[in-house]
Design a protein around this motif. Structure first.
Motif, short mmCIF file in Angstrom:
data_model
loop_
_atom_site.label_atom_id
_atom_site.label_comp_id
_atom_site.label_asym_id
_atom_site.label_seq_id
_atom_site.Cartn_x
_atom_site.Cartn_y
_atom_site.Cartn_z
N GLY A 69 -11.30 -3.66 8.80
CA GLY A 69 -10.85 -3.85 7.42
C GLY A 69 -11.30 -5.20 6.88
O GLY A 69 -11.78 -6.06 7.62
N ASP A 70 -11.16 -5.38 5.56
CA ASP A 70 -11.55 -6.66 4.96
C ASP A 70 -10.53 -7.75 5.23
O ASP A 70 -10.85 -8.93 5.29
CB ASP A 70 -11.74 -6.48 3.44
CG ASP A 70 -12.81 -5.44 3.15
OD1 ASP A 70 -13.88 -5.51 3.78
OD2 ASP A 70 -12.58 -4.54 2.32
N GLU A 71 -9.26 -7.35 5.35
CA GLU A 71 -8.20 -8.29 5.75
C GLU A 71 -7.35 -7.59 6.78
O GLU A 71 -7.19 -6.37 6.72
CB GLU A 71 -7.29 -8.63 4.55
CG GLU A 71 -7.95 -9.36 3.42
CD GLU A 71 -7.03 -9.39 2.19
OE1 GLU A 71 -5.86 -9.79 2.31
OE2 GLU A 71 -7.49 -8.99 1.11
N ALA A 72 -6.76 -8.34 7.71
CA ALA A 72 -5.89 -7.71 8.72
C ALA A 72 -4.66 -8.58 8.92
O ALA A 72 -4.75 -9.80 8.99
CB ALA A 72 -6.66 -7.55 10.03
N TYR A 73 -3.50 -7.94 8.97
CA TYR A 73 -2.24 -8.66 9.15
C TYR A 73 -1.47 -8.11 10.35
O TYR A 73 -1.29 -6.90 10.47
CB TYR A 73 -1.36 -8.52 7.90
CG TYR A 73 -1.96 -9.17 6.67
CD1 TYR A 73 -1.58 -10.45 6.29
CD2 TYR A 73 -2.93 -8.50 5.92
CE1 TYR A 73 -2.13 -11.05 5.17
CE2 TYR A 73 -3.49 -9.09 4.79
CZ TYR A 73 -3.09 -10.37 4.42
OH TYR A 73 -3.64 -10.96 3.32
N GLU A 74 -1.00 -9.04 11.18
CA GLU A 74 -0.16 -8.61 12.31
C GLU A 74 1.23 -8.30 11.79
O GLU A 74 1.78 -9.04 10.97
CB GLU A 74 -0.10 -9.74 13.34
CG GLU A 74 0.54 -9.30 14.64
CD GLU A 74 0.87 -10.47 15.54
OE1 GLU A 74 -0.05 -11.21 15.90
OE2 GLU A 74 2.06 -10.61 15.87
N ILE A 75 1.80 -7.17 12.25
CA ILE A 75 3.12 -6.80 11.75
C ILE A 75 4.17 -6.62 12.84
O ILE A 75 5.24 -6.07 12.59
CB ILE A 75 3.07 -5.51 10.89
CG1 ILE A 75 2.31 -4.41 11.62
CG2 ILE A 75 2.49 -5.78 9.52
CD1 ILE A 75 2.52 -3.03 11.02
N GLY A 76 3.87 -7.08 14.06
CA GLY A 76 4.93 -7.02 15.05
C GLY A 76 4.51 -6.50 16.40
O GLY A 76 3.32 -6.24 16.64
N PRO A 77 5.48 -6.32 17.29
CA PRO A 77 5.22 -5.88 18.66
C PRO A 77 4.74 -4.43 18.74
O PRO A 77 4.80 -3.70 17.75
CB PRO A 77 6.57 -6.05 19.35
CG PRO A 77 7.59 -6.12 18.29
CD PRO A 77 6.91 -6.60 17.05
N PRO A 78 4.27 -4.01 19.92
CA PRO A 78 3.69 -2.67 20.08
C PRO A 78 4.60 -1.53 19.66
O PRO A 78 4.13 -0.55 19.10
CB PRO A 78 3.40 -2.59 21.58
CG PRO A 78 3.25 -4.00 22.02
CD PRO A 78 4.17 -4.81 21.16
N SER A 79 5.90 -1.64 19.90
CA SER A 79 6.81 -0.54 19.59
C SER A 79 6.68 -0.15 18.12
O SER A 79 6.86 -0.98 17.23
CB SER A 79 8.25 -0.96 19.89
OG SER A 79 9.12 -0.09 19.21
N PRO A 80 6.36 1.12 17.82
CA PRO A 80 6.14 1.55 16.44
C PRO A 80 7.32 1.20 15.52
O PRO A 80 7.11 0.82 14.37
CB PRO A 80 5.98 3.06 16.55
CG PRO A 80 5.50 3.30 17.94
CD PRO A 80 6.14 2.23 18.78
N LEU A 81 8.55 1.29 16.03
CA LEU A 81 9.72 1.00 15.20
C LEU A 81 9.69 -0.42 14.65
O LEU A 81 10.22 -0.71 13.60
CB LEU A 81 11.01 1.20 16.01
CG LEU A 81 11.49 2.65 16.12
CD1 LEU A 81 12.65 2.74 17.10
CD2 LEU A 81 11.89 3.19 14.74
N GLU A 82 9.04 -1.32 15.41
CA GLU A 82 9.00 -2.72 14.98
C GLU A 82 7.68 -3.08 14.30
O GLU A 82 7.45 -4.23 13.97
CB GLU A 82 9.22 -3.63 16.18
CG GLU A 82 10.60 -3.50 16.79
CD GLU A 82 10.71 -4.28 18.07
OE1 GLU A 82 10.88 -5.50 17.99
OE2 GLU A 82 10.61 -3.67 19.16
N SER A 83 6.78 -2.10 14.16
CA SER A 83 5.51 -2.40 13.51
C SER A 83 5.10 -1.30 12.53
O SER A 83 5.47 -1.36 11.35
CB SER A 83 4.42 -2.65 14.57
OG SER A 83 4.40 -1.62 15.54
N TYR A 84 4.39 -0.27 13.03
CA TYR A 84 3.83 0.73 12.12
C TYR A 84 4.89 1.57 11.39
O TYR A 84 4.58 2.24 10.42
CB TYR A 84 2.86 1.66 12.87
CG TYR A 84 1.66 0.92 13.41
CD1 TYR A 84 0.65 0.46 12.55
CD2 TYR A 84 1.53 0.65 14.77
CE1 TYR A 84 -0.44 -0.23 13.04
CE2 TYR A 84 0.43 -0.05 15.27
CZ TYR A 84 -0.55 -0.48 14.40
OH TYR A 84 -1.63 -1.17 14.88
N LEU A 85 6.13 1.56 11.89
CA LEU A 85 7.19 2.31 11.22
C LEU A 85 8.12 1.41 10.42
O LEU A 85 9.10 1.87 9.85
CB LEU A 85 8.02 3.10 12.25
CG LEU A 85 7.34 4.33 12.86
CD1 LEU A 85 8.17 4.88 14.02
CD2 LEU A 85 7.14 5.41 11.81
#
Lengths: 164, 502
Positions: free
Chosen positions: B46-62
């Motif tokens: 991607g053109d920009e990337a942001y970290e959003i948390g630990p591996p567990s989906p509940l704490e990141s992608y969800l």
């Protein structure tokens, strides 16, 4: 030079000459190879050439022939000793296939289990995976409770194996 | 006006696919990643990337709050959810709306309606779309079962309400057997689940999973983009999909397509959606559910129609009318998709983890790979083990099958277990070739699958030994690299860009 590889429970021995001719069963069968890189090894027979891939990672060797995957291990000196091969081959201790969460314990201490019986359900990678007994016996220890996170080093279940 | 910047709230191959669509449209991309995906393909692409948390989906992608926060911080004007994770979460769609960020997908109301089985079925009945006939509730008296069976038509299926695994399940072919079957199913249900509630529905003989792609814009235009057959499933998950279906005739396609459009209109739907049907042997079809997202298997539709469904989703969400291509759609040739999972097909499809040590994608005419991994990628325990999708196109089904087998043989993924050989054996199976693809295809034909390793074991062992004898681990060299490898930089001498060295 002699090489030995363990595939599933079978140990296959091969003699290599000139770094390119593989002989099996005292030369009863011979295969000629040409090495270019790990990704490009060619099985040669006259003008015929077939590409095979082989990658070495520690004591594991992965080989691919037309999408069919082989995973070889170096045969361990002492099968009952420590190390992954030893643990996996001891049917009295059942391990999770990968770290995950214990969804369900299907047996209790004192239960008799038979070979291929489902004993634990572990969730990893969004999927439920069933751990199956590899021999008959009696459940002597359960080291996790439902809902626990499990690793792959601690056995989930320990069995007192039945005498054959 | 198209969006300027789209945030992709997903990972893996679908995140990569969405980046491709955005770039084609000239839109810049923002990716989000968990700490497990720091070096993932989508993160780096991607053109920009942001970290959003630990591996567990509940704490990141969800985690809705974190994703909305990144969208605001980065100035993204829209979010594409991909599939899975937050794609069918009405709260996420609402959160986007509340923060004035466009959600590339349907409204929260449409997601909610289709996510509710009871409500969506009621809606379907009201617009005349057929459902699997049977009881709405549990059956109490035998008379109720007799009546329901007569209405549904034999054969019928008695099922345990608490059911699963075929327990408490009976197929009844004629009225005389009904009473015994109900009694038997109740007993079995009682002992298996401690609950003897059973109900009746029509038994579908040789069912196929047929779904229709639909596209709807915010100006009232709704079209279907033909069918996909997804009958080949393991663990209730699709692994091979194709279009057109061998079972859908031209007349049936018109009829089912019309029903799919009706469903879409009834839901006031905007965006890309999929209407799932069960098709029986006699050509009768029944509505199952609507998926309110882009599907994993969308590429086969793109291959036979030449459209870009993901780009179209983005255009529709920007407020555009459906593109002209969608007004004159035709199916050209045949397309098949195989899902490449990190799993062990010879051991109950157990997911496999590890590092991809060697990776080579197939090439050639009609071959497309939508992938989210590369050489060196780690496949971990935290997410769905799909690595890539191999999609082929051919002028007819036979050509498509031949290309798929060829491409699977060329696909090299070493370092973990995968389903490539299994998939190749499916495509080559006589029952697949003849189009006898029903939802129990795997149970029926692959319960005693053998990977054929014994025949090739010596070749594999030979190659393993050759690799061992010639292997030089990287970074283990003394001096200036491996002299046997040709390195053009060593041949050039002193030089400088644009001029000669004094």
């Amino acid at each position: 030079m002699n090489y030995e590889f363990k595939y599933k429970d079978e140990v296959v021995s091969v003699d290599l000459t000139d770094g390119k001719i593989a002989s099996f069963n005292d030369g009863e069968k011979q295969l000629q190879f040409e090495f270019r890189s790990e990704g490009r090894i060619y099985l040669r027979d006259g003008n015929m050439a077939k590409e095979v891939c082989a990658v070495i990672d520690g004591d594991k060797t992965f080989v691919d022939i037309d999408g069919l995957l082989f995973e070889f291990a170096v045969p361990s000196e002492d099968a009952s000793g420590s190390g992954e091969g030893g643990l996996a081959s001891d049917p009295s201790r059942l391990f999770a296939p990968m770290p995950g969460k214990i969804v369900k314990l299907l047996v209790e201490i004192g239960d008799t289990v038979s070979d291929k019986l489902q004993v634990v359900i572990v969730e990893a990678m969004k999927m439920e995976n069933i751990v199956i007994a590899k021999a008959s016996g009696t459940v002597k220890a359960i080291n996790f409770a439902e809902g626990d996170q499990c690793d792959i080093e601690t056995p989930l279940i320990e069995l007192e194996l039945a005498d054959d | 006006m198209l969006f300027n910047k789209v945030l992709i709230a997903n990972r893996g191959e679908i995140a990569v696919r969405i980046i491709h669509a955005c770039r084609t449209l000239g839109i810049s991309t923002v990716t989000v990643y968990s700490t497990a995906d720091k070096d993932a393909v989508h993160t780096m692409m991607g053109d920009e990337a942001y970290e959003i948390g630990p591996p567990s989906p509940l704490e990141s992608y969800l985690c809705i709050e974190k994703i909305i926060e990144v969208a605001k911080k980065s100035g993204a004007d829209a979010i594409h959810p991909g599939y899975g994770f937050l794609a069918e979460n009405p709260n996420f769609a609402s959160a986007c709306a509340a923060n004035k960020i466009a959600f590339i997908g349907p409204s929260a109301e449409a997601i909610l309606l289709m996510g509710n089985k009871v409500e969506s079925r009621k809606k379907m009945v009201s617009v005349g779309v057929p459902l699997i006939p049977g009881m709405k509730d549990e059956g109490k008296s035998l008379a109720e079962f007799v009546k329901a069976a007569d209405e549904a038509g034999y054969p019928v299926l008695i099922k345990a309400a608490a059911g699963g695994g075929g327990k408490g399940m009976r197929v009844v072919n004629e009225p005389a057997d009904l009473e015994t079957a109900v009694e038997g199913a109740k007993r079995e249900a009682k002992s298996a689940f401690g609950d003897d509630t059973v109900y009746l529905e029509k038994y579908i003989v040789d069912p196929r999973h047929i779904e229709f792609q639909v596209m709807a814009d915010s100006h009232g235009n709704v079209v279907h983009v033909f069918e996909r057959e997804c009958s080949i499933q393991r663990r209730h998950q699709k692994i091979v999909e194709e279009t057109p279906s061998t079972a859908v005739t031209d007349e049936l396609r018109i009829e089912m397509g019309k029903a799919a459009v009706e469903v879409t209109k009834a839901a006031d739907y905007v965006g890309a959606g999929t209407i799932e049907f069960l098709l029986d042997k006699s050509g009768k079809f029944y509505f199952l559910e609507m998926n309110t997202r882009i599907q994993v298997e969308h590429p086969v539709t793109e291959e036979v129609t030449g459209v870009d469904l993901v780009a179209e989703q983005i255009r529709i969400a920007s407020g555009y009318e459906l593109s002209d291509h969608f007004k004159n759609l035709t199916q050209r040739g045949h397309s098949i998709e195989c899902r490449i999972y990190a799993e062990d097909a010879s051991n109950n499809f157990m997911p496999s983890i590890g590092k991809i040590l060697l990776y080579r994608e197939p090439t050639g005419p009609g071959v497309r790979v939508d992938s989210g991994v590369r050489q060196g990628s780690e496949v971990g325990i935290d997410y769905d083990p799909i690595m890539a999708k191999l999609v082929v196109w051919g002028e007819d089904r036979e050509t498509a099958c031949a290309r798929m087998i060829k491409a699977l043989k060329e696909y090299k993924i070493l370092g973990l277990r995968h389903s490539v050989k299994y998939l190749s054996d499916i495509i080559a199976h006589p029952k697949f070739v003849s189009g006898e693809t029903y939802t129990d295809f795997i149970e029926r034909n692959f319960s005693d699958w053998d990977d054929g390793a014994s025949e090739l074991l010596e070749t594999a062992v030979g190659a393993a030994a050759i690799a061992g004898a010639n292997y030089r681990p990287a970074g283990n060299q003394s001096g200036a690299g491996d002299a046997s490898v040709f390195d053009p930089w060593r041949e050039t001498g002193n030089w400088q860009i644009g001029e000669s060295v004094k």
